[in-house]
Design a protein around this motif. Structure first.
Motif, PDB file in Angstrom:
ATOM      1  N   GLY A  61       0.812  -1.214   0.000  1.00 21.97           N
ATOM      2  CA  GLY A  61       0.000   0.000   0.000  1.00 21.97           C
ATOM      3  C   GLY A  61       0.840   1.256   0.000  1.00 21.97           C
ATOM      4  N   LEU A  62       1.969   1.224  -0.679  1.00 23.45           N
ATOM      5  CA  LEU A  62       2.882   2.366  -0.623  1.00 23.45           C
ATOM      6  C   LEU A  62       2.879   3.198  -1.899  1.00 23.45           C
ATOM      7  CD1 LEU A  62       5.993   0.854   1.195  1.00 23.45           C
ATOM      8  CD2 LEU A  62       4.286   2.403   2.097  1.00 23.45           C
ATOM      9  N   GLU A  75      -6.478   3.445   3.888  1.00 21.37           N
ATOM     10  CA  GLU A  75      -5.199   3.659   4.553  1.00 21.37           C
ATOM     11  C   GLU A  75      -5.270   3.357   6.053  1.00 21.37           C
ATOM     12  OE1 GLU A  75      -2.197   4.257   3.621  1.00 21.37           O
ATOM     13  OE2 GLU A  75      -1.251   5.004   5.462  1.00 21.37           O
ATOM     14  N   ARG A 109      -2.563   0.655   7.373  1.00 20.05           N
ATOM     15  CA  ARG A 109      -1.389   1.031   8.159  1.00 20.05           C
ATOM     16  C   ARG A 109      -1.035   0.019   9.250  1.00 20.05           C
ATOM     17  NH1 ARG A 109      -0.145   4.472  12.181  1.00 20.05           N
ATOM     18  NH2 ARG A 109      -2.203   5.393  12.404  1.00 20.05           N
TER      19      ARG A 109
END
Lengths: 575, 351
Positions: free
Chosen positions: A59-60, A88, A92
């Protein structure tokens, strides 16, 4: 269908980046899966989308400009989590604790102003809710587990105080600190020396065995992939063209592109006259958003060649007892009290028309040696005789006049061309500086013939460097160096930053040019297989000294020194 | 580290001596006669000549310079009956029947105009300027860093654009213009609301004839003076933050699962500190040495007002004293900043 053991299941993953006026597809429907506890390889050339795949699993990717669709099912515990479109806020907590990642550039991947220990502690305290003391104890234990010497010292060190290999170990310690299920390793050893690479790969396998972590290993290097992975996926321009068991894919590649990719890696134990390139095997034709792969008619001819050339043995450059040193400590008055001897008493002779390979790991002084010969560094003592004249005892003006005799090509073709200068201009500039050719028209003529020589087109002259690929830029650098009709060409890691297929094109080009022009080459590299292809003789450098020198064949097949043997055996075997 | 500081100090002394020599040469070489100025037009030639002798102005320039440096030096060997000894404040050690060794404060001589010791004049002005400079730079740093971080974090949004436009305007405006503008708007047009004075110093005499501290006289000069540093610090912070946000270590930090707040304020800001410190310290140094325009506009009796007045009056000792003080401040701040760098960035090590 996803089976129970599959930790990660990627189906039809499509990613595109939006720019102001268009959408650039990067992944065009990727499918593969990672079984629990396995090391799966993702191999491809730069721009194939392999790093984007890795980043997307974490998820970057920059949210604002990314279009993403398809399905990525991640099953760390019993229930699968859909990672595509995961907000997000929920992503995270997964990062670091369930999925972690290590990157290519060890030197810049850690925060330079925080201690290594702090950077690991921080993560443990976040995910495992340890207090400071527990976290420190845990970090020290991890440092010991990843084989860092003196964990307490590393704990208090800043990243610049430890070596690249050690930083990568800290990164690995950090990545496994919160017991993730999946580790994404994006070219983790590419920037490291082969001997260190070998140890890091061993460490990764060890971690998998000990903690049962699955690893997605992203690399461009088929040798490394063969060493460490059980399954491999070959990627080309955003699609997986072939996947399967690593051994069967690499031994019996089915896809034409895989075959080309495998063939163009320079072999270590025999010496082809030319290196095959991907286009010897496959014609890749763009077809809308996809590519068609068609076999080419050409046969990849592989003749063996011995390194002894028929070239006459006329010495052209003779270096005696060269010492280059840098001050490492100074006293109150600013005069140095201790020195680092980067080049420590080196002597060698370069013959006309031959290629001398200089091999060694980073920090052995091989680049300093090359830079000293072109007056970019100041020698301390020693002589370098070119035509009986000492290069180091010349006056500045005299040196300037003779500078054209020795030219150098650097490692990074991206930063060694002025981005604001058209490449035709860039090639003509040194000619102008040296007052070659009477007028602009003649210089232009020469420039065009050089472009032709290195395989570029005349219309390329009016373009800027950013319009070219890495391989093309390196050709431009070669053309620029050749514009002065040098007698000696120094290549300082000139193919290290290029993809294998491009690397073989550039190596072939250099070899052809050498035969045509009778150039003498000093080829500085860390890569034994590159040396095997291009060099007639090899000098192995270690800590500023030449430890072994001889004909390439002899060195590779019968290394005498233990250090040379280490260098050769550390190269991942796969052929 | 200690050696480094000592060497820096030694360089500092060299700089101070060079500045003293240069400035005094320029002033003494100019065609104005300070002796004549101190009497006005009515004096006769004899009186002026006597004054000139008393001030040492009849000596050749290099000799005058040497005497000045002698007075400036903290240690000196001098004749016991030299009248200058009375002006020195320090400790004397007798060396022989005629010579004495003196450890003293630098003696900056007396004003040509008022006859008061220059040190005393500076001593009155310096605290006022220091307070002004300190408040301005504090305001500028806080505001600048906050705005800079905000516009970096909100990169590409209207917040960033507004911050950039405002700071560009703020930087382009000369401080005397903003000073006059603020004075007119807040101390004249809006005076009934703000209650601020058009001019005034921190120390004022009230109706009873006592010295009082008027804090509100600080407000307008601080704001007027702080505007340009705010703009610069905003832009420096923004670009340093943006540069660092591109670095691979930020990607690592995100991959660790850290929140964007921790990444911004701990990881990125700490790395962005050095250019910001450079910007702040440079401005602080120049503010400390007297904000000439702003002080004069508000008639805030700090170093700036004193220096300008002394220049107009050709009061050479006062000018020299102010310049040397300036120079010392620059040297000291530079050393402090160098030491600060090594705290914020472990890669910097002095030896």
């Amino acid at each position: 269908m996803a089976t129970n053991q599959e930790l990660l299941n990627i189906r039809d993953l499509r990613i595109a980046f939006r720019t102001d006026d268009r959408v650039n597809p990067v992944l065009r429907g990727v499918d593969f899966s990672i079984p629990a506890g396995e090391i799966v390889g993702l191999v491809g050339e730069s721009g194939s989308g392999k790093s984007v795949t890795g980043l997307s699993l974490c998820g970057l990717l920059p949210e604002k400009i990314t279009n993403i669709s398809g399905s990525v099912e991640f099953t760390p515990e019993n229930h699968p989590i859909q990672l595509v479109g995961l907000p997000e806020k929920e992503f995270r907590p997964l990062r670091g604790s369930k999925i972690s990642m290590i990157f290519q550039e060890p030197m810049s991947s850690l925060n330079p102003v925080l201690t290594c220990g702090y950077q690991v502690d921080e993560m443990i305290r976040l995910h495992l809710r340890y207090n400071k003391k527990q976290a420190k104890a845990n970090t020290l234990e991890l440092f010991a587990q990843v084989g860092l010497p003196n964990p307490e010292r590393i704990y208090n060190s800043y990243p610049h105080q430890i070596s690249g290999g050690q930083i990568q170990r800290v990164m690995i310690a950090m990545a496994i600190s919160c017991h993730p299920k999946l580790l994404i390793a994006d070219e983790p050893t590419t920037a490291l020396d082969v001997t260190i690479q070998k140890k890091i790969l061993e460490l990764l396998v060890d971690i998998r065995d000990k903690f049962g972590i699955s690893i997605l290993f992203i690399s461009h290097d088929l040798g490394v992939i063969k060493d460490i992975t059980s399954r491999v996926n070959v990627m080309y321009r955003g699609v997986i063209v072939e996947s399967g068991e690593t051994k069967s894919v690499l031994d019996n590649p089915e896809h034409l592109y895989t075959r080309g990719l495998i063939a163009c890696k320079p072999p270590l134990y025999y010496r082809p006259r030319r290196l095959p390139v991907v286009s010897d095997f496959v014609d890749i034709v763009a077809n809308g958003d996809y590519f068609d792969f068609k076999p080419t008619k050409k046969d990849g001819v592989e003749e063996n060649e011995t390194s002894e050339k028929t070239s006459g043995r006329h010495p052209i450059l003779s270096v005696q007892n060269l010492v280059v040193k840098y001050p490492v400590a100074k006293n109150f008055w600013g005069s140095p009290t201790s020195w680092l001897r980067a080049v420590d008493g080196i002597s060698f002779t370069l013959h006309k028309g031959e290629t001398l390979g200089i091999v060694g790991e980073s920090g052995c002084g091989k680049s300093t040696l090359g830079r000293t010969l072109v007056h970019l560094e100041k020698p301390d003592t020693g002589t370098a005789l070119l035509d009986g004249k000492d290069l180091f005892r010349q006056r500045e003006s005299e040196w300037r006049r003779n500078a054209r005799n020795i030219q150098i090509i650097f490692q990074d073709p991206y930063s060694s061309l002025n981005p604001k200068m058209k490449i035709g201009q860039a090639i003509m500039e040194p000619m102008m500086v040296h007052g070659l050719y009477q007028n602009k028209a003649l210089r232009k003529e020469k420039m065009l013939s050089l472009l032709d020589q290195v395989g570029l087109l005349p219309e390329h002259a009016d373009r800027y460097p950013h319009e070219f690929s890495g391989g093309q830029r390196q050709r431009i650098c070669i053309a620029r160096a050749l514009g002065l009709d040098p007698r000696i060409l120094i290549c300082d890691e000139s193919v290290a930053a290029l993809d294998v297929s491009v690397q073989s094109q550039v190596l072939n080009l250099l070899k052809d040019l050498q035969t045509q022009l009778g150039l003498s080459l000093i080829f500085i590299t860390h890569d034994m297989s590159v040396v095997n292809f291009i060099a007639d003789r090899v000098a192995v450098m270690y800590k500023g000294k030449i430890v072994e020198t001889g004909l390439t064949e002899d060195i590779i097949h019968h290394p005498k020194e233990a250090y040379t043997r280490d260098l050769i055996t550390a190269i991942p075997k796969w052929a | 580290m200690l050696l480094y500081a000592i060497r820096k100090l030694a360089y500092g002394f060299l700089i101070i001596i060079t500045v003293a020599c240069t400035v005094s040469s320029i002033i003494y070489l100019s065609p104005v006669d300070p002796a004549r100025l101190s009497f006005g037009q009515l004096s006769d030639a004899g009186t002026v000549e006597a004054k000139r002798k008393a001030l040492g102005l009849d000596q050749p320039l290099p000799v005058q310079l040497l005497y000045y440096l002698r007075d400036l030096s903290p240690v000196v060997v001098i004749d016991k009956n030299n009248p200058i000894l009375e002006s020195y404040s320090g400790v004397m050690f007798s060396m022989s029947s005629t010579k004495t060794f003196v450890i003293k404060w630098p003696y900056l001589r007396e004003s040509f105009q008022s006859g008061r010791p220059v040190a005393e004049i500076l001593k009155e002005a310096i605290p006022l300027t220091m307070i002004l400079a300190f408040c301005s730079i504090l305001l500028a740093s806080l505001l600048g860093i906050i705005l800079g971080i905000l516009s970096a974090v909100r990169h590409g949004t209207w917040i960033e654009q507004v911050a950039m436009v405002v700071s560009t305007i703020g930087y382009s405006l000369p401080s005397y213009a903003t000073a006059i503008f603020f004075a007119i708007v807040f101390a004249y047009l809006l005076q009934p609301l703000t209650g601020l004075h058009l001019t005034g110093s921190l120390l004022e005499v009230n109706d009873q004839g006592d010295w009082i501290i008027e804090w509100k006289n600080l407000i307008l000069p601080v704001v007027a003076l702080g505007l340009r540093p705010v703009s610069i610090i905003t832009q420096l912070t923004r670009s340093a933050m943006l540069d660092n946000m591109m670095m691979p270590y930020v990607r690592t930090a995100r991959a660790k699962g850290l929140s964007s707040t921790v990444i911004t304020y701990l990881h990125v800001l700490k790395n962005a500190m050095n250019p910001i410190i450079t910007g702040i310290s440079g401005w602080f140094a120049s503010l400390i040495t007297g904000a000439f325009f702003v002080e004069n506009v508000f008639n805030y009796r700090g170093l700036g007002v004193i220096t300008v007045k002394a220049l107009l009056d050709f009061d050479i000792p006062v000018v020299l004293g102010a310049v040397i003080f300036t120079c010392v401040m620059f040297v000291v701040i530079n050393i402090l900043v160098d030491l600060l760098y090594s705290v914020t960035d472990p890669r910097i090590k002095y030896s």
